[in-house]
Design an enzyme around this catalytic site. Structure first.
Site, PDB file in Angstrom:
ATOM      1  N   TYR A  88       0.989  -1.134  -0.104  1.00 13.50           N
ATOM      2  CA  TYR A  88      -0.073  -0.087   0.266  1.00 13.50           C
ATOM      3  C   TYR A  88       0.929   1.187   0.089  1.00 13.50           C
ATOM      4  O   TYR A  88       1.432   1.604   1.106  1.00 13.50           O
ATOM      5  CB  TYR A  88      -0.860   0.062   1.267  1.00 13.50           C
ATOM      6  CG  TYR A  88      -2.157  -1.067   1.302  1.00 13.50           C
ATOM      7  CD1 TYR A  88      -2.208  -1.801   0.180  1.00 13.50           C
ATOM      8  CD2 TYR A  88      -2.807  -1.121   2.416  1.00 13.50           C
ATOM      9  CE1 TYR A  88      -3.203  -2.765   0.129  1.00 13.50           C
ATOM     10  CE2 TYR A  88      -3.791  -2.310   2.389  1.00 13.50           C
ATOM     11  CZ  TYR A  88      -4.053  -3.055   1.289  1.00 13.50           C
ATOM     12  OH  TYR A  88      -4.791  -4.057   1.253  1.00 13.50           O
ATOM     13  N   HIS A 109      -1.494 -12.098   0.777  1.00 18.83           N
ATOM     14  CA  HIS A 109      -2.336 -11.155   0.103  1.00 18.83           C
ATOM     15  C   HIS A 109      -3.029 -11.734  -1.164  1.00 18.83           C
ATOM     16  O   HIS A 109      -4.249 -11.513  -1.573  1.00 18.83           O
ATOM     17  CB  HIS A 109      -1.516  -9.968  -0.201  1.00 18.83           C
ATOM     18  CG  HIS A 109      -2.192  -8.777  -0.554  1.00 18.83           C
ATOM     19  ND1 HIS A 109      -1.758  -7.439  -0.339  1.00 18.83           N
ATOM     20  CD2 HIS A 109      -3.639  -8.445  -0.560  1.00 18.83           C
ATOM     21  CE1 HIS A 109      -2.602  -6.643  -0.565  1.00 18.83           C
ATOM     22  NE2 HIS A 109      -3.778  -7.044  -0.943  1.00 18.83           N
ATOM     23  N   SER A 123     -13.652  -3.422   1.109  1.00 19.74           N
ATOM     24  CA  SER A 123     -14.278  -2.889   0.305  1.00 19.74           C
ATOM     25  C   SER A 123     -15.851  -2.876   0.743  1.00 19.74           C
ATOM     26  O   SER A 123     -16.676  -3.077  -0.291  1.00 19.74           O
ATOM     27  CB  SER A 123     -14.036  -3.082  -1.262  1.00 19.74           C
ATOM     28  OG  SER A 123     -12.943  -2.601  -1.431  1.00 19.74           O
ATOM     29  N   LEU A 136     -18.093  -0.910   1.301  1.00 22.99           N
ATOM     30  CA  LEU A 136     -19.066   0.286   1.033  1.00 22.99           C
ATOM     31  C   LEU A 136     -18.697   0.371  -0.469  1.00 22.99           C
ATOM     32  O   LEU A 136     -18.977   1.213  -0.975  1.00 22.99           O
ATOM     33  CB  LEU A 136     -18.491   1.416   1.623  1.00 22.99           C
ATOM     34  CG  LEU A 136     -18.531   1.494   3.323  1.00 22.99           C
ATOM     35  CD1 LEU A 136     -18.138   2.543   3.960  1.00 22.99           C
ATOM     36  CD2 LEU A 136     -20.010   1.200   3.577  1.00 22.99           C
ATOM     37  N   SER A 166     -22.598   5.237  -0.286  1.00 25.38           N
ATOM     38  CA  SER A 166     -22.406   6.237   0.491  1.00 25.38           C
ATOM     39  C   SER A 166     -23.421   7.458   0.016  1.00 25.38           C
ATOM     40  O   SER A 166     -23.930   7.141  -1.142  1.00 25.38           O
ATOM     41  CB  SER A 166     -20.964   7.004   0.288  1.00 25.38           C
ATOM     42  OG  SER A 166     -20.662   7.284  -0.740  1.00 25.38           O
TER      43      SER A 166
END
Length: 327
Positions: free
Chosen positions: A56, A121, A200, A202, A208
């Site tokens: 990241y 991962h 994830s 959302l 949203s």
């Protein structure tokens, strides 16, 4: 905030964790002050579970999290990941030597000698999962990690790994618009006492009150290449989610809070990790753990956003290399 067990025998953590992917810049530019503000807001809200990865922002997210924890003195439960190789050509490495080397680098950035949870991962198909589980088991025995997890895997991989050494958590994408884990993954986790950690939850901002605008996304925003955010799929997805957004408003809650409440309602082993770069966005979904859905709520949500409603694939062809396919 309510607490949930991070896998059978694992530590208690906040029912909602914080995904720290966006601190690395994958959804657009960010800055240190805003990132630290988001982390402070998360802690103040009772969030004790933080999820990051070595890739990241090429270590930026881990460094930010490590600096914040060291400066504030918080005792959080931290998860990080290994297995994706970003240097061209992009690929995957689950070898013991690579896992160990990357863990040491992650621990330095996180400014600690131990992480509670260490994920594979992505699985490297050329290495049997039993061998990988053995590597992770040895790291547990050495005290480097509290437990290990798997990400974007199939039910059979979970069961094979768990037979070697108990898996603590499985992290796959899961939300109202990504329901694939229901075809075996969530059941395998429930059967084996494994925490399921939806990332994830959302819909990368779609679930949203203020939906994202693809035309305003920066060049580095990963969503620009995702089919669900491209025409004509995007317009169809907006139209579908508008009904859910109206339902949330009529109920007196934010769209994000209701979407998270739906995930939490799917089982006591669910620990979603929504991500954000700002404290203001985080506050939109606080309190989701306290929302109680009625049977009529569940029925209406299912009517508005039935399984498979989303138009377009969640990844493009390049991004789809890595997640295991099983249905």
């Amino acid at each position: 905030m309510q607490q949930r067990e991070l896998g059978r025998g694992g530590p208690l953590v906040s029912a909602i964790g914080l995904g720290c992917l966006s601190f690395g810049g994958i959804f657009g530019t960010t800055d240190r002050a805003a990132s630290l503000g988001a982390l402070d807001a998360a802690w103040e809200a009772g969030i004790t579970f933080y999820d990051t990865a070595n890739i990241y922002g090429a270590g930026v997210s881990e460094t930010m999290l490590g600096d914040w924890l060291a400066d504030r003195g918080h005792r959080a439960v931290v998860a990080t990941k290994v297995g994706i190789v970003t240097t061209p050509p992009r690929g995957f490495n689950n070898s013991a030597a690579y896992i160990r080397a990357e863990l040491e680098a992650s621990l330095r950035r996180l400014r600690t000698d131990h992480v509670a949870l260490y994920y594979i991962h992505r699985r490297q198909p050329e290495i049997e999962i039993e061998e990988v589980a053995g590597t992770m088991a040895r790291l547990v025995e050495e005290g480097k990690i509290g437990g290990y997890g798997l990400s974007e895997v199939a039910p059979y991989t979970i069961r094979r790994a768990h037979a070697v050494h108990p898996v603590r958590a499985v992290q796959n994408e899961y939300s109202l618009w990504t329901r694939l884990p229901e075809l075996g993954v969530t059941r395998a986790c429930a059967d084996l006492g494994i925490a399921f950690v939806p990332f994830s939850p959302l819909g990368r901002g779609m679930l949203s009150d203020a939906q994202p605008d693809p035309s305003l996304m920066g060049e580095g925003d990963i969503r620009r290449t995702m089919p669900r955010f491209m025409a004509p799929n995007f317009a169809a997805n907006v139209a579908a989610i508008d009904g859910f957004r109206a339902f949330a408003a009529a109920r007196g809650v934010t769209t994000a809070a209701l979407a998270l409440a739906w995930v939490l309602d799917r089982g006591a082993d669910m620990i979603p990790i929504p991500g954000t770069r700002t404290a203001s966005h985080l506050r939109e979904w606080l309190g989701a753990d306290a929302l109680v859905l009625s049977d009529s709520d569940r029925a209406e949500i299912d009517r508005l956003l039935p399984p498979g409603f989303a138009h377009g694939d969640r990844y493009d062809a390049a991004q789809n290399v890595g997640p295991e396919r099983f249905a």
